[in-house]
Scaffold this motif. Structure first.
Motif, mmCIF file in Angstrom:
data_model
loop_
_atom_site.group_PDB
_atom_site.id
_atom_site.type_symbol
_atom_site.label_atom_id
_atom_site.label_comp_id
_atom_site.label_asym_id
_atom_site.label_seq_id
_atom_site.Cartn_x
_atom_site.Cartn_y
_atom_site.Cartn_z
ATOM 1 N N VAL A 26 -21.518 -15.637 -18.351
ATOM 2 C CA VAL A 26 -20.553 -14.541 -18.466
ATOM 3 C C VAL A 26 -19.116 -15.038 -18.380
ATOM 4 C CG1 VAL A 26 -22.131 -12.778 -17.591
ATOM 5 C CG2 VAL A 26 -20.724 -14.076 -15.977
ATOM 6 N N GLY A 27 -18.911 -16.313 -18.109
ATOM 7 C CA GLY A 27 -17.562 -16.855 -17.975
ATOM 8 C C GLY A 27 -17.614 -18.365 -17.886
ATOM 9 N N GLU A 28 -16.474 -18.955 -17.517
ATOM 10 C CA GLU A 28 -16.366 -20.399 -17.506
ATOM 11 C C GLU A 28 -17.303 -21.048 -16.487
ATOM 12 O OE1 GLU A 28 -14.657 -24.187 -18.633
ATOM 13 O OE2 GLU A 28 -15.044 -22.240 -19.556
ATOM 14 N N GLY A 29 -17.445 -20.429 -15.314
ATOM 15 C CA GLY A 29 -18.290 -21.022 -14.290
ATOM 16 C C GLY A 29 -19.738 -21.135 -14.719
ATOM 17 N N THR A 30 -20.310 -20.050 -15.174
ATOM 18 C CA THR A 30 -21.708 -20.087 -15.587
ATOM 19 C C THR A 30 -21.894 -20.891 -16.874
ATOM 20 O OG1 THR A 30 -21.304 -17.840 -16.448
ATOM 21 C CG2 THR A 30 -22.538 -18.036 -14.385
ATOM 22 N N ARG A 31 -20.865 -20.965 -17.723
ATOM 23 C CA ARG A 31 -20.965 -21.820 -18.907
ATOM 24 C C ARG A 31 -21.078 -23.285 -18.491
ATOM 25 N NH1 ARG A 31 -18.223 -25.183 -21.907
ATOM 26 N NH2 ARG A 31 -16.334 -25.001 -20.630
ATOM 27 N N LEU A 32 -20.267 -23.694 -17.512
ATOM 28 C CA LEU A 32 -20.356 -25.063 -17.028
ATOM 29 C C LEU A 32 -21.671 -25.315 -16.298
ATOM 30 C CD1 LEU A 32 -16.695 -25.510 -15.729
ATOM 31 C CD2 LEU A 32 -17.731 -26.674 -17.687
ATOM 32 N N TYR A 90 -30.454 -18.322 -18.264
ATOM 33 C CA TYR A 90 -30.958 -19.621 -17.844
ATOM 34 C C TYR A 90 -31.743 -19.483 -16.545
ATOM 35 C CZ TYR A 90 -28.022 -21.881 -21.320
ATOM 36 O OH TYR A 90 -27.461 -22.275 -22.503
ATOM 37 N N LEU A 91 -32.824 -20.237 -16.474
ATOM 38 C CA LEU A 91 -33.596 -20.383 -15.247
ATOM 39 C C LEU A 91 -33.232 -21.727 -14.632
ATOM 40 C CD1 LEU A 91 -35.960 -19.255 -13.453
ATOM 41 C CD2 LEU A 91 -37.438 -20.772 -14.782
ATOM 42 N N LEU A 92 -32.741 -21.710 -13.401
ATOM 43 C CA LEU A 92 -32.271 -22.908 -12.724
ATOM 44 C C LEU A 92 -33.072 -23.105 -11.442
ATOM 45 C CD1 LEU A 92 -30.117 -25.204 -12.322
ATOM 46 C CD2 LEU A 92 -28.743 -23.484 -11.099
ATOM 47 N N ARG A 93 -33.669 -24.290 -11.315
ATOM 48 C CA ARG A 93 -34.375 -24.630 -10.080
ATOM 49 C C ARG A 93 -33.686 -25.834 -9.455
ATOM 50 N NH1 ARG A 93 -40.850 -25.375 -9.924
ATOM 51 N NH2 ARG A 93 -40.662 -23.123 -10.348
ATOM 52 N N LEU A 94 -33.391 -25.713 -8.155
ATOM 53 C CA LEU A 94 -32.687 -26.763 -7.428
ATOM 54 C C LEU A 94 -33.496 -27.219 -6.223
ATOM 55 C CD1 LEU A 94 -29.121 -25.139 -7.202
ATOM 56 C CD2 LEU A 94 -29.893 -26.839 -8.882
ATOM 57 N N ALA A 95 -33.455 -28.510 -5.963
ATOM 58 C CA ALA A 95 -33.991 -29.025 -4.708
ATOM 59 C C ALA A 95 -32.940 -28.787 -3.632
ATOM 60 C CB ALA A 95 -34.305 -30.514 -4.834
#
Length: 291
Positions: A80-86, A28-33
């Motif tokens: 790779v786990g619960e955190g990145t899945r959420l 996933y590519l994630l962009r945050l302000a």
């Protein structure tokens, strides 16, 4: 007095999701302000994100790109786990808590004007950040080698920039780096068209072997990726007697040096020592970690 390098530029802010873009291989590519983080971030640093309100423990993600003017930061991650899945479930407009930028960044030096950037898998992002900074510093001539065993999170395209000394047919590149005018090549053992069929370090060996001694003396290696890949980079650096900086990844709890849960053994001038990856790193000299 205890030195606290770069500790005065770690910010806590509520970041807004601008882009959440899915790619093959659960990437996933994630962009945050996140304007505070964007203003202070340096290549090699990371942010500690609260992936979801249901999961209080944060996750460290390497910074891939930032725009200080527009106030955004960008990450590439893999589930790779619960955190990145959420985290993958967050949508534009959502907010999440961001702590960063954290860590000691990469540092390039004028005596080594030919940086060799080696990135593997989700270790690619910090090298993109390095490349973006180096494109504005005309004294440097970087060459990037990026590898993945899942589909790349971009559509490779044939090279526009000639790189002597590479095996025939190795022409696949990352379009973003090509558009920046930075020579680069892709490696994979999955048979992807135009990619080098092997490890990134094997392709790096071909390139280093093609240089004359004076050219090779100008090379410093920058690398991020899985631990076995970094160990191979350290061996490559020893073989060719080149300096190398590596970005380490470790499980973290606090992310700011308080819990000492991410320590690694390093060799120092006074003997072995335990260093925290979060604030003493994540960038280390390869010889300190891998001998």
């Amino acid at each position: 007095m205890i030195e606290r390098p770069h500790r005065d530029t770690i910010f806590l802010e509520e970041a807004t999701v601008l882009v959440q873009e899915a790619h093959p291989g659960d990437q996933y590519l994630l962009r945050l302000a996140a304007p505070d983080c964007a203003r202070h971030a340096q290549p090699g640093q990371f942010a500690h994100l609260r992936c979801d309100p249901r999961l209080p423990m944060r996750r460290p993600l390497s910074l891939m790109r930032v725009d200080a003017t527009a106030g955004w930061v960008e990450f590439l991650y893999k589930i790779v786990g619960e955190g990145t899945r959420l985290l993958a479930g967050r949508r534009p407009g959502d907010t999440l808590s961001l702590l960063g930028p954290i860590g000691r960044p990469f540092a390039w030096r004028p005596e080594y004007p030919r940086p060799l950037l080696i990135g593997g898998g989700v270790g690619i992002p910090p090298l993109i950040f390095v490349a973006e900074r180096l494109r504005h510093e005309h004294a440097y001539r970087p060459f990037a080698i990026l590898g993945s065993e899942v589909p790349f999170p971009f559509r490779p395209r044939p090279a526009q920039h000639l790189v002597p000394g590479l095996p025939a047919g190795v022409i696949a590149t990352m379009p973003l780096l090509e558009d920046w005018g930075l020579p680069n090549r892709l490696a994979s053992r999955q048979g992807y068209a135009g990619c080098f069929d092997g490890y990134v370090t094997e392709l790096a060996h071909h390139w280093l072997a093609s240089l004359d001694p004076a050219e090779r003396d100008q090379v410093e290696i920058f690398a991020c990726g899985p631990h076995p890949m970094l160990a191979a980079v350290a061996r490559l650096a020893r073989e060719w007697e080149r300096p190398a900086q590596v970005s380490l990844e470790e499980y973290m709890a606090c992310g700011v040096g308080g819990c000492a849960g991410c320590v690694v053994r390093v060799e120092t001038e006074t003997g072995p020592a335990m260093k925290r990856v979060c604030v003493d790193g994540p960038i280390f000299e390869a010889r300190e970690v891998f001998g």
